[in-house]
Write a protein that holds these residues in place. Structure first.
Motif, PDB file in Angstrom:
ATOM      1  N   ILE A  15      28.138  27.152 -43.608  1.00 47.87           N
ATOM      2  CA  ILE A  15      29.102  27.894 -43.316  1.00 47.87           C
ATOM      3  C   ILE A  15      29.556  29.512 -43.376  1.00 47.87           C
ATOM      4  CG2 ILE A  15      30.458  27.499 -45.327  1.00 47.87           C
ATOM      5  CD1 ILE A  15      31.985  26.944 -41.793  1.00 47.87           C
ATOM      6  N   GLU A  41      33.187  20.271 -40.971  1.00 50.32           N
ATOM      7  CA  GLU A  41      34.922  20.403 -41.119  1.00 50.32           C
ATOM      8  C   GLU A  41      35.503  21.137 -41.162  1.00 50.32           C
ATOM      9  OE1 GLU A  41      35.431  17.309 -44.257  1.00 50.32           O
ATOM     10  OE2 GLU A  41      33.903  15.758 -43.335  1.00 50.32           O
ATOM     11  N   THR A  42      35.229  22.713 -42.144  1.00 47.48           N
ATOM     12  CA  THR A  42      35.548  23.909 -43.059  1.00 47.48           C
ATOM     13  C   THR A  42      35.277  24.493 -41.240  1.00 47.48           C
ATOM     14  OG1 THR A  42      34.882  23.193 -44.849  1.00 47.48           O
ATOM     15  CG2 THR A  42      35.362  25.513 -43.868  1.00 47.48           C
TER      16      THR A  42
END
Length: 72
Positions: A15, A41-42
């Motif tokens: 991420i 999702e981030t």
């Protein structure tokens, strides 16, 4: 070095790679693995790929039209 970040790509499997690329103004590609659904999702990469070769293929398709117009 004079790097055009807006024409550059950041490829990573974390991420933080996607976030760093986005912060720099690059297009981002995330190499997906077992933990990727939670990570996605981030952050939202511009593209996801199963492996580096497929990521490179995608990048080449993105820049193909750019280079054709510049050399004609």
């Amino acid at each position: 070095m004079d790097i055009d970040l807006h024409s550059s790509f950041m490829v990573g499997d974390k991420i933080t790679d996607v976030l760093a690329g986005a912060a720099a103004g690059c297009r981002t590609i995330m190499l997906v693995n077992n933990s990727s659904p939670a990570v996605l999702e981030t952050a939202t990469p511009d593209h996801t790929s199963l492996d580096l070769r497929k990521a490179v293929d995608w990048i080449l398709r993105q820049v193909e039209g750019y280079y054709k117009c510049c050399i004609e």
